[in-house]
Structures are given as structure tokens and as C-alpha cells.
Enzyme design. Structure first.
Site, PDB file in Angstrom:
ATOM      1  N   GLY A   1       7.402   1.376   4.968  1.00 15.31           N
ATOM      2  CA  GLY A   1       6.133   2.094   4.920  1.00 15.31           C
ATOM      3  C   GLY A   1       5.168   1.573   3.877  1.00 15.31           C
ATOM      4  O   GLY A   1       4.176   2.232   3.570  1.00 15.31           O
TER       5      GLY A   1
ATOM      6  N   MET B   1      11.437  -4.344   4.510  1.00 14.72           N
ATOM      7  CA  MET B   1      10.954  -4.123   5.862  1.00 14.72           C
ATOM      8  C   MET B   1      11.279  -2.688   6.269  1.00 14.72           C
ATOM      9  O   MET B   1      12.300  -2.129   5.878  1.00 14.72           O
ATOM     10  CB  MET B   1      11.598  -5.129   6.816  1.00 14.72           C
ATOM     11  CG  MET B   1      11.219  -6.570   6.493  1.00 14.72           C
ATOM     12  SD  MET B   1      12.031  -7.795   7.537  1.00 14.72           S
ATOM     13  CE  MET B   1      11.340  -7.396   9.133  1.00 14.72           C
TER      14      MET B   1
ATOM     15  N   LYS C   1       0.865  -1.191   0.000  1.00 20.72           N
ATOM     16  CA  LYS C   1       0.000   0.000   0.000  1.00 20.72           C
ATOM     17  C   LYS C   1       0.895   1.233   0.000  1.00 20.72           C
ATOM     18  O   LYS C   1       2.055   1.210   0.415  1.00 20.72           O
ATOM     19  CB  LYS C   1      -0.941   0.011   1.199  1.00 20.72           C
ATOM     20  CG  LYS C   1      -0.274  -0.011   2.584  1.00 20.72           C
ATOM     21  CD  LYS C   1       0.243   1.323   3.093  1.00 20.72           C
ATOM     22  CE  LYS C   1       0.834   1.201   4.505  1.00 20.72           C
ATOM     23  NZ  LYS C   1       1.568   2.423   4.930  1.00 20.72           N
TER      24      LYS C   1
ATOM     25  N   GLY D   1       4.072  -4.183   4.348  1.00 22.77           N
ATOM     26  CA  GLY D   1       4.305  -5.584   4.028  1.00 22.77           C
ATOM     27  C   GLY D   1       3.884  -6.548   5.115  1.00 22.77           C
ATOM     28  O   GLY D   1       3.161  -7.516   4.863  1.00 22.77           O
ATOM     29  N   GLY D   2       4.309  -6.306   6.361  1.00 27.52           N
ATOM     30  CA  GLY D   2       3.951  -7.213   7.446  1.00 27.52           C
ATOM     31  C   GLY D   2       2.454  -7.250   7.694  1.00 27.52           C
ATOM     32  O   GLY D   2       1.873  -8.323   7.917  1.00 27.52           O
ATOM     33  N   SER D   3       1.810  -6.092   7.645  1.00 25.31           N
ATOM     34  CA  SER D   3       0.359  -6.036   7.846  1.00 25.31           C
ATOM     35  C   SER D   3      -0.381  -6.741   6.716  1.00 25.31           C
ATOM     36  O   SER D   3      -1.378  -7.438   6.934  1.00 25.31           O
ATOM     37  CB  SER D   3      -0.100  -4.579   7.938  1.00 25.31           C
ATOM     38  OG  SER D   3       0.435  -3.946   9.073  1.00 25.31           O
TER      39      SER D   3
ATOM     40  N   ASP E   1      -2.785  -1.216  10.479  1.00 25.88           N
ATOM     41  CA  ASP E   1      -2.970  -1.256   9.025  1.00 25.88           C
ATOM     42  C   ASP E   1      -3.588  -2.559   8.532  1.00 25.88           C
ATOM     43  O   ASP E   1      -3.969  -2.651   7.364  1.00 25.88           O
ATOM     44  CB  ASP E   1      -1.620  -1.068   8.309  1.00 25.88           C
ATOM     45  CG  ASP E   1      -1.126   0.365   8.368  1.00 25.88           C
ATOM     46  OD1 ASP E   1      -1.889   1.249   8.773  1.00 25.88           O
ATOM     47  OD2 ASP E   1       0.034   0.592   7.990  1.00 25.88           O
TER      48      ASP E   1
END
Length: 288
Positions: free
Chosen positions: A110, A107, A23, A113-115, A148
Site C-alpha cells: 500500500g 510489494m 506514499k 512502490g510500483g506506481s 496512483d
């Protein structure tokens, strides 16, 4: 009794790659702070047609295992593993899964990616485990993992308020974006903890955003603390910062224009070109 797992209709479940799209925050204003310390935001989320990928292999023993190590992230703290175990507990699922992550997003960039990885895990395992939870229920679970996660679960571009969880769908232009990846990670907590961060920006409206208000209150703090980001913003014409960074982006009317600038960045920055989309590629697959 737990239902039998569902076939996706797309070949063996373990062979299917499911997208976890990136995003961009097209706007980020910090308009206040709650008593618990969380910041109140106004932001706009738009998805990209690029991101991480995951695939899932069902297990009968109830175990959740990740098949790929993630540098600096122990398995117990991995959002993907936590999401799967949270869904198991919430829905009373006795099945398990082996989870393979193809990590393509940086990583601390912003890009969410993790979300997004966590959201894909919730959405896909809800489908193939036949857990039967609604999108709203999954979004509520996702919020316990990160602010997020709900927007990725819902899968539509949105105006976000609160800590980012109060979402209003918006239809946006779908331009091409060039994203530069400076050689650093920006910890979100460090930026929101900085005493110089603006925390009282006046609220604006969706109409204000659509008329051209695209500021990001985090830029001064990020650029002061991370010179690599400041240099990337100086290099790129009409640069914008996504979230708290580190990734910097610019908007282009055509893919060819974006690719020309990407070529100019070669050797200086890692970069990629992607299309902005209003509907997550994950939801399109899940609905098939």
C-alpha cells in the site's frame, strides 16, 4: 528526428540514482462505484522521504531492458518497462534504456512502490530523452498504467477523488511516520472485490479531513482476510492503514519518538521511519 539525449548535469546519466518515493494514504473512503466496476474514492496522498531508486543507461538501439529481476513480475508486465515503452510510443522516441531498480519498498504494502517506479521512469526518461511532454501529458499516460501513477508524476501532496486521478494539491503537516511491514502482501483487487467492503460512505470535504477525519474503509476487510495486518494494528498505538495495506503506520512529532517505537518492534516486524513531505524528492532532482 529524435533529439540527442540530455545531460542531467549530475554526472553520467547511468550513475545517477533517481528517487521513487513511497506514499501514504492518510484517508481512504469508498464513496461509490462506476458502471465499469472501478470504485470511486476520496483519499489523501502524502509522500515519504524514503522509497525505491532507479537509474537509467541510454541505449542507441531503441530497446528497453530491465537489469534486475523482480520476483513474480515478468518483464512484459513490469510497470517500469511498460512506462518506458509507452513514453517511446507516445513521443516517437528512437532511443532506448537499460533500467536498474533498487527495490526497497515491499510489494503489496500500500506504499505505491510500483506506481512510483513507473512515474519516475516517465518523468526521468521524458527529461533525458528530451521527449518534451508536459507534466499533465505524463500524468495522463501514467493513468493508463495505474490510478496512483498521476500523483507521483505531479509530485505534490494531494486530495484525490474519482479513482484517485482527480487531484487537488494540499499543504499538510510534515510529521515523522513509523511504518510497520506485516509479513504478507495484500492484493488491492481482492480487497475491492470483497462483498463486505463498504462502498457507500458519505462524501466529506478537505476541511473535514484537516479537522481530523482520517478513516480507511478498507480496514475491516483487510483485517478479516489478513490476520497479520490485524495483529500489527493491535500492536501499534493509534494505528492507521495505508491504502488497502498491508503496511500499518503511526504519526509522531519527532524522529526520536518514532525510532523508539521502531526499536521496540525489532524482531517482531520489519519497520522503517521516514519523514512526510509535501513535495516529491523526485521533482526536486528533476528541476535541478
Amino acid at each position: 528526428m529524435t533529439q540527442a539525449p540530455l545531460s542531467t548535469g549530475m554526472g553520467p546519466i547511468g550513475d545517477t540514482w533517481w528517487p521513487a518515493p513511497a506514499k501514504l494514504n492518510l484517508l481512504l473512503r469508498v464513496v461509490g462505484r462506476r458502471q465499469d466496476g472501478y470504485h470511486l474514492l476520496q483519499t489523501v496522498f502524502q509522500f515519504l522521504d524514503f522509497g525505491d531508486r532507479l537509474r537509467f543507461r541510454l541505449r542507441d538501439d531503441g530497446q528497453v531492458r530491465r537489469l534486475v529481476e523482480l520476483a513474480g513480475v515478468p518483464e512484459a508486465r513490469d510497470l517500469v518497462v511498460r512506462a518506458a515503452r509507452l513514453l517511446q510510443e507516445e513521443a516517437g522516441i528512437t532511443l532506448g534504456a537499460d533500467i536498474e531498480l533498487d527495490k526497497r519498498l515491499p510489494m503489496g504494502g500500500g506504499l505505491g512502490g510500483g506506481s512510483s517506479d513507473a512515474a519516475t521512469t516517465l518523468v526521468v526518461l521524458n527529461k533525458i530523452w528530451r521527449a518534451g511532454l508536459s507534466t499533465e501529458h505524463l500524468a495522463e499516460l501514467g493513468l493508463t498504467l495505474g490510478a496512483d501513477v498521476p500523483v507521483f508524476v505531479r509530485g505534490v501532496s494531494a486530495w484525490g477523488e474519482g479513482v484517485g486521478e482527480h487531484l487537488t494539491p494540499v499543504e499538510l503537516p510534515e510529521p515523522w511516520f513509523l511504518v510497520l511491514v506485516p509479513g504478507c502482501e495484500v492484493p488491492t483487487a481482492d480487497i475491492f472485490g470483497d462483498p463486505d467492503l463498504t462502498r457507500d460512505s458519505p462524501r466529506i470535504t478537505i476541511r473535514d479531513f484537516l479537522a481530523g477525519r482520517v478513516e480507511n474503509d478498507c480496514i475491516p476487510v483487510v483485517c478479516r482476510r489478513f490476520p497479520e495486518v490485524a495483529e500489527a494494528m493491535d500492536w501499534l498505538a493509534q494505528p492507521r492503514l495505508t491504502g488497502t495495506g498491508a503496511c500499518v503506520f503511526a504519526v509522531f512529532a519527532s524522529e526520536a519518538d518514532a525510532l523508539r517505537v521502531k526499536e521496540a518492534a525489532a524482531g517482531r516486524y520489519q519497520a522503517f521511519v521516514a519523514r512526510g513531505v509535501n513535495h516529491s524528492p523526485l521533482l526536486k532532482m528533476v528541476e535541478q
